[in-house]
Scaffold this motif. Sequence first.
Motif, PDB file in Angstrom:
ATOM      1  N   GLY B 200       0.923  -1.236  -0.279  1.00 47.00           N
ATOM      2  CA  GLY B 200       0.087   0.015   0.221  1.00 47.00           C
ATOM      3  C   GLY B 200       0.463   1.218  -0.231  1.00 47.00           C
ATOM      4  O   GLY B 200       0.969   2.685  -0.707  1.00 47.00           O
ATOM      5  N   TRP B 201       2.214   1.616   0.648  1.00 47.49           N
ATOM      6  CA  TRP B 201       2.897   2.337   0.938  1.00 47.49           C
ATOM      7  C   TRP B 201       3.706   3.273  -0.374  1.00 47.49           C
ATOM      8  O   TRP B 201       3.940   3.778  -0.792  1.00 47.49           O
ATOM      9  N   ALA B 202       3.760   1.818  -1.134  1.00 48.09           N
ATOM     10  CA  ALA B 202       4.584   1.287  -1.963  1.00 48.09           C
ATOM     11  C   ALA B 202       4.171   2.142  -4.151  1.00 48.09           C
ATOM     12  O   ALA B 202       4.258   2.933  -4.611  1.00 48.09           O
ATOM     13  N   LEU B 203       2.473   2.098  -3.091  1.00 49.18           N
ATOM     14  CA  LEU B 203       1.450   2.949  -4.220  1.00 49.18           C
ATOM     15  C   LEU B 203       1.174   4.621  -3.868  1.00 49.18           C
ATOM     16  O   LEU B 203       0.291   4.125  -4.823  1.00 49.18           O
ATOM     17  N   GLY B 204       2.279   5.156  -2.862  1.00 54.74           N
ATOM     18  CA  GLY B 204       1.822   5.819  -2.540  1.00 54.74           C
ATOM     19  C   GLY B 204       0.661   6.362  -1.657  1.00 54.74           C
ATOM     20  O   GLY B 204       0.153   7.259  -2.055  1.00 54.74           O
ATOM     21  N   ALA B 205       0.442   5.900  -0.516  1.00 50.96           N
ATOM     22  CA  ALA B 205      -0.518   5.726  -0.004  1.00 50.96           C
ATOM     23  C   ALA B 205      -0.444   6.504   0.998  1.00 50.96           C
ATOM     24  O   ALA B 205       0.827   5.746   1.727  1.00 50.96           O
TER      25      ALA B 205
END
Lengths: 279, 314
Positions: B200-205
């Motif tokens: 999730g973080w790696a998707l820019g969330a």
Amino acid sequence: MNELEIKDLNAYYGDFLAVSQVNMDIPDKSITAFIGPSGCGKSTLLRTLNRMHEAVPGGRITGEVALEGQDLYGSGVDPVGVRRKVGMVFQKANPFPSMSIYENVIAGVRLRNKRISRKDADELVERSLRQANLWDEVHDRLQTPGGALSGGQQQRLCIARAVAVEPKVILLDEPCSALDPVSTLAIEQLLLELKERYTVVIVTHNMQQAARVSDQTAFFHADAEAWAELTRLEATLGDKSLPQGTRPPGRLVEYAPTDELFNNPRNKATADYLSGRFG
Amino acid sequence: MTQLDNQLAIPELQLDVPVVHEDQSVLKAQSRALIKDKVIAALFALAAVAIAIPLISLLWTVVSRGLARIDAEFFTSSMKGVVGAGGGALHAIVGTLEITGLTLLVSVPIGIAAAVFLTEYAAPGSRFASCVRFLVDVMTGIPSIVAGLFAYSLFSLVLGPAYRSGIAAALALSLLMLPVVIRSTEEVLLLVPHDLREAGWALGAEKHTVIWKVVLPAALPGVISGVLNGVARIIGETAPLLLVSGFADAMNYNPLEGRMASLPVYIYTQWQMKGLDAQAYDDRAWSAALVLIAVVAVLALAARLAPRLLKGKK
Ligand SMILES: Nc1ncnc2c1ncn2[C@@H]1O[C@H](COP(=O)(O)OP(=O)(O)O)[C@@H](O)[C@H]1O
Ligand SMILES: [Mg+2]
């Protein structure tokens, strides 16, 4: 043109220096491979490129990483924004289990609370799945859970999810290490297509894979030479603040066009590693 | 069972090693050990059977005596004006539903939020987090009557000593329910693979979006079953309700004001304050007990099935 420029990069876990003094330029629309024995800091370095490194407790860096000339670690730069430009695919395929294939692909959009019309979403899903060479296999079951796909398909779903965000760079950390040879080949084929649009950086422990797909290869190693390098640096900079842990940090030993590195390694450590003498 | 098998297998394996040099007494000792093992295993099995006996007998008693008043009137009328036979427990059922609902309204959001703080935000080894965990442990041990006293004194401070209400009962029960929700939610959140958060973080969330849209949905089945287990535990609480929501013969829909009947207190009053027709009171008490047990059983079953049903659907 260089997409990413890494300058004097040191990456730490707390006080432990995991990667030391990396300087390298990564050209755009190409595939760059990171190889080296395990524990030499490939993943750590990769994760500094989209600021995922700092998501680990104690993770921090010194130095600079610039994307298209802009320092990703400059003051006022939001790590969340960085990750939108630099996407990432992990070693173990990790589609969101509570989401369908369709929802997984547009997860990047949804997770940013952006509104998207049904039509745009449909188009984005199809385009991303096509880019990930997965459309033909799943277009008739988009509403089924992503977790029900095979390992190789799940990894391509993760790639589709990453490209749906339309990043500039895609980082992949040993994306094939859990896959069978056929799925691995499919991913490698896909990487060659992806580099038309994206800058690709891939960590692999498989030298043949690096040789097959990459345009340039960087060899990392955590050896005593890294200590010596640090000591020299200390002497020249008079900087006593560089920490020295109990294990040597990983360093960039050699970085060259892939053909050159494999056929003509300049460094003895590289040659030894390529000939399978360690690692 | 496999453990048992292993234990039993060990002496036999030892027989395979050259026994030629061993004298008979060793063999005897081994077979004696074997018998001892079997006896001990049987004793443990007996204990397992023993715990089933009171449970079956309890169920049998409640069902056989409770069926007497499982009729339409029981579920459609209150005790208003009833002194002998007849009457029902509708007011108590509604009271229990409202009080339980309010308890959920308080304890579920706060409990989940606290668990999210502990697992997602607190730094590993954080002092504050271990303090919170300790407090939760202490809360688990609060006697329910004390929770009732606390709710009583809190409300009477503001609204006078005669104040009785369903909401005060819900507050007392929330104190008992909170640690259950926090603990069970924390456990399931820890089971959500770290990979998913990173994805999730790696998707820019943002972190909170990842928690809301990735982590909590992945944990949902477990959270639900934890909550249902908590409800099953508090729905039969009597002591705090005696203090703060009190007895009532008539229906009271308003949880903010006035005495409010509830199933456990209904059972208590029917049993304890019998009128002339004692049998009628007894019957009502047992029937209410049967309803209560049925609700608990359904909740426990739902808690068991929730994870599987929710997973199956997706
Ligand atoms: N979360 C972490 N905390 C502390 N040390 C870590 C952590 N992750 C990796 N390391 C250490 O950092 C070094 C580099 O690890 P890593 O980047 O994973 O290597 P590679 O990917 O090349 O195998 C290793 O010595 C490893 O033990
Ligand atoms: Mg790695």
